[in-house]
Write an enzyme that holds these catalytic residues in place. Sequence first.
Site, short mmCIF file in Angstrom:
data_model
loop_
_atom_site.label_atom_id
_atom_site.label_comp_id
_atom_site.label_asym_id
_atom_site.label_seq_id
_atom_site.Cartn_x
_atom_site.Cartn_y
_atom_site.Cartn_z
CG HIS A 180 14.18 51.17 -62.50
ND1 HIS A 180 14.97 50.49 -63.38
CD2 HIS A 180 14.86 52.31 -62.19
CE1 HIS A 180 16.07 51.18 -63.61
NE2 HIS A 180 16.02 52.29 -62.90
CD GLU A 232 14.23 55.33 -59.32
OE1 GLU A 232 13.96 54.15 -58.99
OE2 GLU A 232 15.38 55.70 -59.63
CG ASP A 260 19.34 51.94 -63.30
OD1 ASP A 260 19.06 51.49 -62.18
OD2 ASP A 260 18.91 53.02 -63.72
#
Length: 324
Positions: free
Chosen positions: A72, A69, A170
Amino acid sequence: MKTSFQIGTLFGIPIKLHITFLFILPVFALVFATNPAPFGFQDCATPFVNYILSFITTVLLFFCVLLHELGHSLVAQRYGVEIKDITLMLIGGVSSMEEIPRNPSQELKMAFAGPFVSIVIGFSLFLVNFLLVSLIASYALTAIYMMFNILGSINIVLGLFNLLPAFPMDGGRVLRAWYAKRMNYVQATHYAASVGKIFAFLMGIVGVGLFNPFNPWLILIAFFVYIGASEEDKSTTVTVTLEKYSVSEVMSRDVTSVSPYMNIGDLLHFMFEHKHMGYPVMEGNYLKGIVTLSDVHKVPPLERAALQVRGYYDHNYYFINCGR
């Protein structure tokens, strides 16, 4: 999230744990402790030691999810997107972002960053094991070797699974970014969501046992993917459509107000007659508050005729009082 609590900060991003994370930790640890090698520690040592090793592996696994995460989030921050927090929960990790970049190149890089981090972690752990075994042959029999093998395998699978071209993975965003270079954003989302639905349909067919034994987990994932693709398609269409309008274009210009001395029963009738969901409450030239249809529904029907709007907040209801 009200059911989350912050445990720290990384790169200025608050890191939170959802309450469901605390429930899944012992479950994952139990799974690792009761499965044989190469995906568990069942034959490694005593049951207690196996569970401790499994618990450590589970914590490290979710740390890897956190790094996924962060991949991202750090790329998104680079493009000026505000990251409110990262929350670890039952289904993994979720980055709470202000908005997804509309620039196709930026969205592609941001979406690919998470799976890339997971795949790099996975191959790095395998490489460490390979090098240590080359130097120390007995290392292959250790719990650390097994732990790295488990974490390496899961991270690679996690990275590749997230690259499936289907929302909410994703890969769905990567596919949308590819389409968005060739068409407008709404059309790109629609095509990417359609591909996701096809994947969900195919997974569902496999899950019901047409080619393999019945697999309820695959059916559940298929349902999750189909709903995620549908919601992304709808929400993007609505958001992009509404961006064309300002608040001034949809607001009520001739505002109708209500008196604080009107009883709730009359107010309800007034709302149905004028077809508005909420009204400012005015006393003279002063705004006393706002009352909405959902507020009125909280008042028991038998009390509506006797209770005035001004008494709404005096009787422990949640009328929005402006303090005048």
